[in-house]
Motif scaffolding. Structure first.
Motif, PDB file in Angstrom:
ATOM      1  N   ILE A 106       0.829  -1.193   0.114  1.00 30.29           N
ATOM      2  CA  ILE A 106      -0.011  -0.089  -0.075  1.00 30.29           C
ATOM      3  C   ILE A 106       0.873   1.205  -0.082  1.00 30.29           C
ATOM      4  CG2 ILE A 106      -1.563   1.470   1.291  1.00 30.29           C
ATOM      5  CD1 ILE A 106      -2.838  -1.437   2.434  1.00 30.29           C
ATOM      6  N   TYR A 107       1.947   1.303   0.809  1.00 32.13           N
ATOM      7  CA  TYR A 107       2.804   2.468   0.973  1.00 32.13           C
ATOM      8  C   TYR A 107       3.494   2.623  -0.382  1.00 32.13           C
ATOM      9  CZ  TYR A 107       7.295   4.661   2.241  1.00 32.13           C
ATOM     10  OH  TYR A 107       8.153   5.786   2.256  1.00 32.13           O
ATOM     11  N   THR A 108       4.008   1.728  -0.910  1.00 32.60           N
ATOM     12  CA  THR A 108       4.692   1.915  -2.458  1.00 32.60           C
ATOM     13  C   THR A 108       3.721   2.517  -3.491  1.00 32.60           C
ATOM     14  OG1 THR A 108       6.181  -0.006  -1.677  1.00 32.60           O
ATOM     15  CG2 THR A 108       6.077   0.523  -4.001  1.00 32.60           C
ATOM     16  N   GLU A 109       2.391   1.621  -3.244  1.00 34.67           N
ATOM     17  CA  GLU A 109       1.575   2.195  -4.233  1.00 34.67           C
ATOM     18  C   GLU A 109       0.840   3.759  -4.219  1.00 34.67           C
ATOM     19  OE1 GLU A 109      -3.295   1.141  -4.414  1.00 34.67           O
ATOM     20  OE2 GLU A 109      -1.934  -0.649  -5.159  1.00 34.67           O
ATOM     21  N   ILE A 110       0.979   4.036  -2.755  1.00 30.23           N
ATOM     22  CA  ILE A 110       0.803   5.731  -2.860  1.00 30.23           C
ATOM     23  C   ILE A 110       1.893   6.255  -3.077  1.00 30.23           C
ATOM     24  CG2 ILE A 110       0.450   7.337  -0.980  1.00 30.23           C
ATOM     25  CD1 ILE A 110      -1.156   5.124   0.445  1.00 30.23           C
ATOM     26  N   GLN A 111       2.978   5.949  -2.756  1.00 34.04           N
ATOM     27  CA  GLN A 111       4.305   6.751  -3.262  1.00 34.04           C
ATOM     28  C   GLN A 111       4.128   6.897  -4.960  1.00 34.04           C
ATOM     29  OE1 GLN A 111       7.667   4.402  -1.604  1.00 34.04           O
ATOM     30  NE2 GLN A 111       8.252   6.330  -0.517  1.00 34.04           N
ATOM     31  N   ASN A 112       3.894   5.689  -5.570  1.00 34.45           N
ATOM     32  CA  ASN A 112       4.104   5.785  -7.187  1.00 34.45           C
ATOM     33  C   ASN A 112       2.937   6.652  -7.429  1.00 34.45           C
ATOM     34  OD1 ASN A 112       5.899   3.856  -7.200  1.00 34.45           O
ATOM     35  ND2 ASN A 112       4.520   1.900  -7.368  1.00 34.45           N
ATOM     36  N   GLN A 140       1.111  19.506  -3.534  1.00 35.16           N
ATOM     37  CA  GLN A 140       0.033  19.595  -4.016  1.00 35.16           C
ATOM     38  C   GLN A 140      -0.461  18.305  -4.398  1.00 35.16           C
ATOM     39  OE1 GLN A 140      -2.376  21.887  -4.285  1.00 35.16           O
ATOM     40  NE2 GLN A 140      -3.945  20.844  -5.635  1.00 35.16           N
ATOM     41  N   SER A 141       0.343  17.351  -5.086  1.00 37.41           N
ATOM     42  CA  SER A 141       0.027  16.100  -5.604  1.00 37.41           C
ATOM     43  C   SER A 141      -0.174  15.083  -4.290  1.00 37.41           C
ATOM     44  CB  SER A 141       1.206  15.350  -6.333  1.00 37.41           C
ATOM     45  OG  SER A 141       1.333  16.275  -7.517  1.00 37.41           O
ATOM     46  N   PHE A 142       0.905  15.188  -3.296  1.00 35.27           N
ATOM     47  CA  PHE A 142       0.654  14.685  -1.912  1.00 35.27           C
ATOM     48  C   PHE A 142      -0.872  14.770  -1.301  1.00 35.27           C
ATOM     49  CE2 PHE A 142       0.945  14.565   2.788  1.00 35.27           C
ATOM     50  CZ  PHE A 142       1.292  13.466   3.012  1.00 35.27           C
ATOM     51  N   ALA A 143      -1.063  15.984  -1.257  1.00 34.29           N
ATOM     52  CA  ALA A 143      -2.340  16.526  -0.476  1.00 34.29           C
ATOM     53  C   ALA A 143      -3.550  15.970  -1.501  1.00 34.29           C
ATOM     54  CB  ALA A 143      -2.488  18.034  -0.531  1.00 34.29           C
ATOM     55  N   GLN A 144      -3.601  15.872  -2.887  1.00 30.35           N
ATOM     56  CA  GLN A 144      -4.410  15.198  -3.788  1.00 30.35           C
ATOM     57  C   GLN A 144      -4.504  13.884  -3.545  1.00 30.35           C
ATOM     58  OE1 GLN A 144      -3.625  16.790  -7.558  1.00 30.35           O
ATOM     59  NE2 GLN A 144      -4.694  18.726  -7.264  1.00 30.35           N
ATOM     60  N   ILE A 145      -3.541  13.247  -3.473  1.00 25.51           N
ATOM     61  CA  ILE A 145      -3.359  11.745  -3.503  1.00 25.51           C
ATOM     62  C   ILE A 145      -4.118  11.185  -1.940  1.00 25.51           C
ATOM     63  CG2 ILE A 145      -2.250   9.723  -3.361  1.00 25.51           C
ATOM     64  CD1 ILE A 145      -2.628  10.605  -6.113  1.00 25.51           C
ATOM     65  N   CYS A 146      -3.574  12.060  -0.973  1.00 26.53           N
ATOM     66  CA  CYS A 146      -4.029  11.669   0.316  1.00 26.53           C
ATOM     67  C   CYS A 146      -5.299  12.078   0.965  1.00 26.53           C
ATOM     68  CB  CYS A 146      -2.908  11.880   1.329  1.00 26.53           C
ATOM     69  SG  CYS A 146      -1.231  11.101   1.086  1.00 26.53           S
ATOM     70  N   THR A 147      -5.939  12.973   0.128  1.00 27.55           N
ATOM     71  CA  THR A 147      -7.414  13.357   0.506  1.00 27.55           C
ATOM     72  C   THR A 147      -8.538  12.462  -0.431  1.00 27.55           C
ATOM     73  OG1 THR A 147      -7.248  15.289  -0.809  1.00 27.55           O
ATOM     74  CG2 THR A 147      -6.799  15.638   1.243  1.00 27.55           C
ATOM     75  N   SER A 149     -10.731   9.420  -1.162  1.00 26.03           N
ATOM     76  CA  SER A 149     -11.275   8.574  -0.450  1.00 26.03           C
ATOM     77  C   SER A 149     -10.953   7.139  -0.413  1.00 26.03           C
ATOM     78  CB  SER A 149     -12.819   8.703  -0.390  1.00 26.03           C
ATOM     79  OG  SER A 149     -13.230   8.261  -1.828  1.00 26.03           O
ATOM     80  N   THR A 150     -10.536   6.917  -1.582  1.00 23.11           N
ATOM     81  CA  THR A 150      -9.776   5.504  -1.955  1.00 23.11           C
ATOM     82  C   THR A 150      -8.434   5.286  -1.192  1.00 23.11           C
ATOM     83  OG1 THR A 150     -10.864   5.338  -4.245  1.00 23.11           O
ATOM     84  CG2 THR A 150      -9.101   3.712  -3.259  1.00 23.11           C
ATOM     85  N   THR A 151      -7.761   6.393  -1.427  1.00 26.93           N
ATOM     86  CA  THR A 151      -6.395   6.457  -0.682  1.00 26.93           C
ATOM     87  C   THR A 151      -6.569   6.220   0.866  1.00 26.93           C
ATOM     88  OG1 THR A 151      -5.468   7.450  -2.436  1.00 26.93           O
ATOM     89  CG2 THR A 151      -4.277   7.594  -0.455  1.00 26.93           C
ATOM     90  N   ARG A 152      -7.383   6.978   1.421  1.00 23.65           N
ATOM     91  CA  ARG A 152      -7.842   7.126   2.901  1.00 23.65           C
ATOM     92  C   ARG A 152      -7.969   5.689   3.414  1.00 23.65           C
ATOM     93  NH1 ARG A 152     -10.827  12.109   2.147  1.00 23.65           N
ATOM     94  NH2 ARG A 152     -12.346  11.067   2.757  1.00 23.65           N
ATOM     95  N   ALA A 153      -8.708   4.992   2.652  1.00 17.72           N
ATOM     96  CA  ALA A 153      -9.307   3.665   3.021  1.00 17.72           C
ATOM     97  C   ALA A 153      -7.894   2.803   2.942  1.00 17.72           C
ATOM     98  CB  ALA A 153     -10.476   3.149   1.975  1.00 17.72           C
ATOM     99  N   GLU A 154      -7.174   3.057   1.963  1.00 19.70           N
ATOM    100  CA  GLU A 154      -5.982   2.371   2.149  1.00 19.70           C
ATOM    101  C   GLU A 154      -5.081   2.437   3.030  1.00 19.70           C
ATOM    102  OE1 GLU A 154      -4.515  -0.132  -0.549  1.00 19.70           O
ATOM    103  OE2 GLU A 154      -6.586  -0.193  -0.531  1.00 19.70           O
ATOM    104  N   ILE A 155      -5.031   3.928   3.488  1.00 14.53           N
ATOM    105  CA  ILE A 155      -3.860   4.278   4.486  1.00 14.53           C
ATOM    106  C   ILE A 155      -4.627   3.768   5.747  1.00 14.53           C
ATOM    107  CG2 ILE A 155      -3.479   6.210   6.097  1.00 14.53           C
ATOM    108  CD1 ILE A 155      -2.816   7.813   3.349  1.00 14.53           C
TER     109      ILE A 155
END
Length: 171
Positions: A106-112, A140-147, A149-155
């Motif tokens: 999951i961590y690697t996927e989010i980084q990618n 900006q990219s970090f904020a968009q990815i981390c906010t 809903s799918t990414t939040r569920a993965e986190i």
């Protein structure tokens, strides 16, 4: 100048060299000739010329303009990107524990996702400071990815996996 450049093995090896990193940092900030860089870094011109030829061949730098100085053509170089991303890690470790494997996936996927989002922004706009724009694009990219809903569920899932792994350590 691109925001990020994904490196092949040759590019990765070149970027790992401390002197090459210094050259690239200088050439992100501003264009420069070999003689200007040699004077600034207190290096022999011939040594620097050889380095620059390797960086140029690997497409890590580019010639942005030339000036005629007497009978000599003076070339000015610039980095091709504000950041460089290797295709793979040199010391790539794989977790043995299943929970840690899933958390790492999951961590690697989010980084990618973040790297691809930054890359999609393309070039640094003309007249904009490349460092400021690269930082803006990264944040900006970090904020968009981390906010998302799918990414939040993965986190959340990643945190659960890490919690399960931690329980095994304590037990």
């Amino acid at each position: 100048m691109k925001l990020v450049k994904f490196l092949d093995q040759k590019g990765t090896i070149l970027v790992l060299d401390p002197l090459n990193q210094t050259l690239l940092k200088n050439l992100v900030v501003s264009e420069a000739s070999i003689s200007e860089l040699a004077a600034k870094l207190n290096l022999p011109t011939l040594k620097l010329w050889r380095r620059m030829q390797k960086l140029l061949k690997a497409n890590l730098i580019e010639i942005v303009r030339t000036e005629k100085v007497g009978n000599i053509e003076k070339k000015f170089f610039r980095a091709t990107a504000t950041g460089y991303i290797p295709q793979h890690q040199f010391l790539e470790f794989k977790p043995k524990d299943a929970n840690l494997q899933e958390a790492f996936r999951i961590y690697t996927e989010i980084q990618n996702k973040i790297a691809l989002k930054i890359s999609a922004l393309g070039e640094v706009p003309n007249g904009v400071d490349p460092i400021d724009f690269a930082l803006y694009a990264s944040i900006q990219s970090f904020a968009q990815i981390c906010t998302d809903s799918t990414t939040r569920a993965e986190i959340t899932k990643m945190q659960e996996n890490l919690g399960d792994f931690k329980k095994k350590l304590i037990a």
